[in-house]
Motif scaffolding. Structure first.
Motif, PDB file in Angstrom:
ATOM      1  N   MET A 182       0.812  -1.211   0.000  1.00  0.00           N
ATOM      2  CA  MET A 182       0.000   0.000   0.000  1.00  0.00           C
ATOM      3  C   MET A 182       0.848   1.265   0.000  1.00  0.00           C
ATOM      4  O   MET A 182       0.331   2.369  -0.198  1.00  0.00           O
ATOM      5  CB  MET A 182      -0.947   0.000   1.199  1.00  0.00           C
ATOM      6  N   ALA A 183       2.151   1.129   0.210  1.00  0.00           N
ATOM      7  CA  ALA A 183       3.063   2.266   0.132  1.00  0.00           C
ATOM      8  C   ALA A 183       3.680   2.416  -1.255  1.00  0.00           C
ATOM      9  O   ALA A 183       4.453   3.346  -1.494  1.00  0.00           O
ATOM     10  CB  ALA A 183       4.174   2.125   1.176  1.00  0.00           C
ATOM     11  N   MET A 184       3.314   1.526  -2.189  1.00  0.00           N
ATOM     12  CA  MET A 184       3.856   1.574  -3.535  1.00  0.00           C
ATOM     13  C   MET A 184       3.099   2.592  -4.395  1.00  0.00           C
ATOM     14  O   MET A 184       1.888   2.781  -4.219  1.00  0.00           O
ATOM     15  CB  MET A 184       3.795   0.200  -4.188  1.00  0.00           C
ATOM     16  N   PRO A 185       3.768   3.247  -5.353  1.00  0.00           N
ATOM     17  CA  PRO A 185       3.119   4.297  -6.148  1.00  0.00           C
ATOM     18  C   PRO A 185       1.853   3.843  -6.865  1.00  0.00           C
ATOM     19  O   PRO A 185       0.901   4.621  -6.997  1.00  0.00           O
ATOM     20  CB  PRO A 185       4.205   4.709  -7.154  1.00  0.00           C
ATOM     21  N   GLU A 186       1.830   2.581  -7.331  1.00  0.00           N
ATOM     22  CA  GLU A 186       0.660   2.135  -8.084  1.00  0.00           C
ATOM     23  C   GLU A 186      -0.591   2.049  -7.225  1.00  0.00           C
ATOM     24  O   GLU A 186      -1.705   2.002  -7.739  1.00  0.00           O
ATOM     25  CB  GLU A 186       0.927   0.781  -8.740  1.00  0.00           C
ATOM     26  N   ALA A 187      -0.420   2.013  -5.891  1.00  0.00           N
ATOM     27  CA  ALA A 187      -1.565   1.917  -4.985  1.00  0.00           C
ATOM     28  C   ALA A 187      -2.089   3.279  -4.559  1.00  0.00           C
ATOM     29  O   ALA A 187      -3.049   3.365  -3.801  1.00  0.00           O
ATOM     30  CB  ALA A 187      -1.193   1.110  -3.748  1.00  0.00           C
ATOM     31  N   ALA A 188      -1.476   4.348  -5.038  1.00  0.00           N
ATOM     32  CA  ALA A 188      -1.907   5.690  -4.654  1.00  0.00           C
ATOM     33  C   ALA A 188      -3.324   5.969  -5.167  1.00  0.00           C
ATOM     34  O   ALA A 188      -3.670   5.577  -6.287  1.00  0.00           O
ATOM     35  CB  ALA A 188      -0.952   6.741  -5.217  1.00  0.00           C
ATOM     36  N   PRO A 189      -4.160   6.645  -4.372  1.00  0.00           N
ATOM     37  CA  PRO A 189      -5.457   7.089  -4.892  1.00  0.00           C
ATOM     38  C   PRO A 189      -5.268   7.960  -6.133  1.00  0.00           C
ATOM     39  O   PRO A 189      -4.287   8.697  -6.246  1.00  0.00           O
ATOM     40  CB  PRO A 189      -6.039   7.908  -3.725  1.00  0.00           C
ATOM     41  N   LEU A 190      -6.200   7.846  -7.064  1.00  0.00           N
ATOM     42  CA  LEU A 190      -6.156   8.642  -8.296  1.00  0.00           C
ATOM     43  C   LEU A 190      -7.408   9.507  -8.382  1.00  0.00           C
ATOM     44  O   LEU A 190      -8.474   9.126  -7.884  1.00  0.00           O
ATOM     45  CB  LEU A 190      -6.065   7.722  -9.521  1.00  0.00           C
ATOM     46  N   PRO A 191      -7.295  10.687  -9.050  1.00  0.00           N
ATOM     47  CA  PRO A 191      -8.441  11.600  -9.133  1.00  0.00           C
ATOM     48  C   PRO A 191      -9.466  11.126 -10.160  1.00  0.00           C
ATOM     49  O   PRO A 191      -9.350  11.422 -11.359  1.00  0.00           O
ATOM     50  CB  PRO A 191      -7.790  12.923  -9.549  1.00  0.00           C
ATOM     51  N   GLU A 192     -10.461  10.423  -9.716  1.00  0.00           N
ATOM     52  CA  GLU A 192     -11.461   9.859 -10.627  1.00  0.00           C
ATOM     53  C   GLU A 192     -12.096  10.937 -11.491  1.00  0.00           C
ATOM     54  O   GLU A 192     -12.335  10.727 -12.696  1.00  0.00           O
ATOM     55  CB  GLU A 192     -12.534   9.126  -9.822  1.00  0.00           C
ATOM     56  N   HIS A 193     -12.361  12.118 -10.920  1.00  0.00           N
ATOM     57  CA  HIS A 193     -13.041  13.179 -11.677  1.00  0.00           C
ATOM     58  C   HIS A 193     -12.194  13.681 -12.845  1.00  0.00           C
ATOM     59  O   HIS A 193     -12.730  14.155 -13.839  1.00  0.00           O
ATOM     60  CB  HIS A 193     -13.409  14.340 -10.752  1.00  0.00           C
ATOM     61  N   VAL A 194     -10.870  13.529 -12.747  1.00  0.00           N
ATOM     62  CA  VAL A 194      -9.980  13.982 -13.821  1.00  0.00           C
ATOM     63  C   VAL A 194      -9.819  12.906 -14.880  1.00  0.00           C
ATOM     64  O   VAL A 194      -9.858  13.183 -16.084  1.00  0.00           O
ATOM     65  CB  VAL A 194      -8.604  14.390 -13.255  1.00  0.00           C
ATOM     66  N   LEU A 195      -9.618  11.662 -14.463  1.00  0.00           N
ATOM     67  CA  LEU A 195      -9.451  10.580 -15.435  1.00  0.00           C
ATOM     68  C   LEU A 195     -10.686  10.421 -16.305  1.00  0.00           C
ATOM     69  O   LEU A 195     -10.573  10.127 -17.507  1.00  0.00           O
ATOM     70  CB  LEU A 195      -9.139   9.264 -14.726  1.00  0.00           C
ATOM     71  N   GLU A 196     -11.855  10.588 -15.734  1.00  0.00           N
ATOM     72  CA  GLU A 196     -13.082  10.460 -16.511  1.00  0.00           C
ATOM     73  C   GLU A 196     -13.190  11.568 -17.557  1.00  0.00           C
ATOM     74  O   GLU A 196     -13.726  11.357 -18.640  1.00  0.00           O
ATOM     75  CB  GLU A 196     -14.292  10.487 -15.581  1.00  0.00           C
ATOM     76  N   ASP A 198     -10.404  13.537 -18.848  1.00  0.00           N
ATOM     77  CA  ASP A 198      -9.271  13.725 -19.746  1.00  0.00           C
ATOM     78  C   ASP A 198      -8.717  12.454 -20.354  1.00  0.00           C
ATOM     79  O   ASP A 198      -7.852  12.505 -21.226  1.00  0.00           O
ATOM     80  CB  ASP A 198      -8.136  14.448 -19.001  1.00  0.00           C
ATOM     81  N   GLY A 199      -9.145  11.296 -19.905  1.00  0.00           N
ATOM     82  CA  GLY A 199      -8.653  10.050 -20.490  1.00  0.00           C
ATOM     83  C   GLY A 199      -7.143   9.941 -20.399  1.00  0.00           C
ATOM     84  O   GLY A 199      -6.536  10.246 -19.376  1.00  0.00           O
ATOM     85  N   GLU A 200      -6.494   9.538 -21.501  1.00  0.00           N
ATOM     86  CA  GLU A 200      -5.056   9.308 -21.507  1.00  0.00           C
ATOM     87  C   GLU A 200      -4.254  10.596 -21.325  1.00  0.00           C
ATOM     88  O   GLU A 200      -3.074  10.564 -20.994  1.00  0.00           O
ATOM     89  CB  GLU A 200      -4.637   8.625 -22.820  1.00  0.00           C
ATOM     90  N   ARG A 201      -4.867  11.742 -21.560  1.00  0.00           N
ATOM     91  CA  ARG A 201      -4.154  13.021 -21.439  1.00  0.00           C
ATOM     92  C   ARG A 201      -3.950  13.439 -19.991  1.00  0.00           C
ATOM     93  O   ARG A 201      -3.274  14.439 -19.717  1.00  0.00           O
ATOM     94  CB  ARG A 201      -4.948  14.121 -22.168  1.00  0.00           C
ATOM     95  N   TRP A 202      -4.499  12.690 -19.054  1.00  0.00           N
ATOM     96  CA  TRP A 202      -4.494  13.140 -17.675  1.00  0.00           C
ATOM     97  C   TRP A 202      -3.104  13.186 -17.048  1.00  0.00           C
ATOM     98  O   TRP A 202      -2.895  13.834 -16.032  1.00  0.00           O
ATOM     99  CB  TRP A 202      -5.412  12.251 -16.829  1.00  0.00           C
ATOM    100  N   VAL A 203      -2.110  12.511 -17.651  1.00  0.00           N
ATOM    101  CA  VAL A 203      -0.749  12.566 -17.118  1.00  0.00           C
ATOM    102  C   VAL A 203       0.161  13.405 -18.005  1.00  0.00           C
ATOM    103  O   VAL A 203       1.327  13.094 -18.193  1.00  0.00           O
ATOM    104  CB  VAL A 203      -0.144  11.153 -16.928  1.00  0.00           C
ATOM    105  N   MET A 204      -0.363  14.477 -18.548  1.00  0.00           N
ATOM    106  CA  MET A 204       0.431  15.423 -19.303  1.00  0.00           C
ATOM    107  C   MET A 204       0.393  16.786 -18.605  1.00  0.00           C
ATOM    108  O   MET A 204      -0.571  17.104 -17.906  1.00  0.00           O
ATOM    109  CB  MET A 204      -0.115  15.562 -20.734  1.00  0.00           C
ATOM    110  N   PRO A 205       1.453  17.587 -18.752  1.00  0.00           N
ATOM    111  CA  PRO A 205       1.459  18.907 -18.114  1.00  0.00           C
ATOM    112  C   PRO A 205       0.211  19.705 -18.490  1.00  0.00           C
ATOM    113  O   PRO A 205      -0.212  19.715 -19.642  1.00  0.00           O
ATOM    114  CB  PRO A 205       2.724  19.563 -18.691  1.00  0.00           C
TER     115      PRO A 205
END
Length: 539
Positions: A182-196, A198-205
């Motif tokens: 649970m301390a690993m980066p992949e287990a971090a909470p993600l912003p559901e409102h943003v992913l819904e 922006d899709g794949e663009r959500w990890v761009m500046p």
């Protein structure tokens, strides 16, 4: 129930945390008004993605750890401390974890971080289309394996938002290392409102909404990535750095030259082995060397259409490999020649070694020639093999040395060199015969290494390796509560993998890094985790 909070940490760890907070406060108070505190890091390679559930490289994890805070965080020594969760509880039967999110946890857009974001993230992590590198670490969660295999709806995963501030995770079995996962980066909470949205663009500046101490400001591929301090971070007042610039330098000579001139404050590209002693004398305390829970090995493609599906050839290559020549003559940095997969510094005490480990070199070469002859190969009928390695001076030296060691067996090696992104992409696709591989632990537990070779996990998918008995032993080790029983199961599992010559181990890593004397708060860690929230720099 057991309970973990900051106030309940052991006194020594509480003292270290308070001392670091005091130091950061002092440095902030002495900062010159208007002067940005900028840290420049050589991060060793270009990230393929900054989606924390799609990364697989250490160089990617270093960045996403700073962008996405986990429920359980880590201090500079690698100890577990509260992150987005202020505390957590484990039920007496060891099957239910309850995490309480802190009231002041915010996304960088100002929205609150909720337990529903954590549920969304874990369901996404286990969904088969994400193909998360470390998905197997979360199989203890109810229905996780079935969800990851596409046999169950993600909604059936054993995670539940009790309310906005309480997350419940139900396990299928008690698991000693689950809190580490649970301390690993992949287990971090993600912003559901943003992913819904922006899709794949959500990890761009400009699109990335984060919860960690830094935000993504710039990403210029093959040049640099810039992180800015996140003013919405719950502990922003204690973060001393205003800006972090990371460069993807894969050439150790280039990184060393930049460090010497002061253009870099930290360099993670490996120090060239042949120049190690000279650099130790020249750089003094700036050259940091410490044990590392990581293994350097070559992965075999054992699929039926590969010549390495023949165990005789795999054994012969292992027999003819002179590991001590590599560690002592080529590198000379204190690496331990390895005849195993699990590094000896890993917690847990797992044992086992390749069957040929105690043979003399003459005995090994005689047997290797016999095995190659039985497989139909030799100097008069050579076996052609391709060997992949990623760009780095020492990787090339090792690849060339291995080719020379195997030549007396009638093995002709063609070397394929690519940058890290292409190299690991080819491995994931199974597009290799022999491939250089470095496995750095995400958990300080033998399961992290051995679990990767279980059916469906990362190393097994890449190499094509499969053994039902091995899978059962590793799975049973996760269910074992008694430590001695668990060590026995893990040792049996490792020995089975080694008896199968499923890989070609070379050495246990040591960690080498260049750290300027102007940098404060960077600590050696066997897990190579160095959170930037604790680091400051003298300008």
């Amino acid at each position: 129930m057991t309970d973990t909070t900051l106030s309940r940490l052991p006194a020594c760890r509480r003292h270290r945390l308070l001392k670091r907070i005091a130091l950061a406060t002092l440095l902030l108070s002495l900062a010159v008004p208007g002067m940005a505190a900028t840290l420049r890091i050589d991060n060793s390679a270009e990230p393929g993605t900054l989606d924390p559930q799609k990364t697989s490289g250490v160089w990617e994890a270093r960045i996403v750890r700073e962008l996405f805070e986990t429920l359980v965080s880590q201090d500079p020594e690698g100890e577990q401390v509260p992150g987005l969760a202020s505390h957590w509880q484990l039920s007496d039967d060891g099957l239910t974890w309850t995490f309480t999110l802190r009231d002041d946890a915010r996304w960088s857009d100002g929205q609150p971080v909720t337990a529903s974001d954590a549920v969304f993230s874990l369901r996404r992590l286990l969904s088969p289309e994400i193909a998360a590198h470390n998905a197997n670490l979360y199989y203890p969660i109810q229905n996780a394996r079935a969800v990851n295999a596409g046999k169950a709806n993600p909604a059936t995963l054993g995670v539940h938002a009790v309310d906005d501030h309480h997350l419940e995770i139900r396990l299928e079995r008690p698991t000693a290392w689950f809190l580490q996962a649970m301390a690993m980066p992949e287990a971090a909470p993600l912003p559901e409102h943003v992913l819904e949205a922006d899709g794949e663009r959500w990890v761009m500046p400009g699109h990335t909404v984060v919860s960690g101490p830094f935000t993504l400001s710039e990403w210029s591929p093959q040049d640099h990535i810039t992180l800015d301090k996140n003013e919405h971070y719950y502990d922003a007042g204690e973060v001393a750095l205003d800006e972090v610039i990371l460069y993807p330098l894969e050439e150790s000579a280039a990184a060393l030259n930049r460090f010497r001139t002061g253009a870099l404050d930290i360099s993670y590209t490996s120090v060239p082995g042949g120049r190690f002693e000279k650099l130790r004398q020249e750089l003094g305390n700036a050259l940091r060397v410490s044990p590392l829970v990581a293994e350097y090995f070559y992965m075999f493609n054992v699929r039926p259409d590969s010549p390495l599906s023949d165990i005789r050839i795999r054994e012969a290559l292992n027999l003819a490999t002179r590991r001590e020549v590599i560690t002592e003559q080529l590198l000379g940095m204190g690496q331990t020649p390895s005849y195993w997969l699990v590094p000896r510094v890993t917690s847990g005490g797992t044992q086992g070694e390749l069957p040929m480990a105690q043979m003399s070199m003459n005995e090994r070469m005689a047997r290797a020639r016999e095995l190659m002859k039985a497989a139909g190969f030799g100097p008069n009928h050579p076996l052609g093999l391709t060997l992949r390695y990623n760009t780095l001076e020492d990787h090339k030296k090792i690849a060339v040395a291995l080719a020379a060691m195997w030549q007396p067996l009638g093995v002709e090696v063609s070397l394929i060199n690519t940058e890290a992104i292409s190299h690991y992409a080819a491995i994931r696709e199974g597009d290799f015969q022999l491939a250089r591989y470095g496995m750095s632990a995400t958990l300080n537990d033998p399961y992290d290494f051995l679990g990767s070779y279980t059916t469906g996990s990362s190393a097994a998918r890449s190499s094509g390796y499969h053994d039902d008995t091995y899978d059962r032993l590793v799975e049973q080790s996760s269910e074992a509560i008694d430590p001695s029983a668990r060590v026995e199961l893990l040792t049996r599992a490792q020995q089975r993998l080694l008896d199968d010559y499923a890989l070609l181990p070379l050495y246990d890593y040591v960690n080498t890094a260049l750290v300027s004397e102007r940098v404060h708060g960077w600590e050696s860690s066997p897990m190579d985790v160095h959170p930037l929230r604790y680091i400051s720099i003298e300008e």
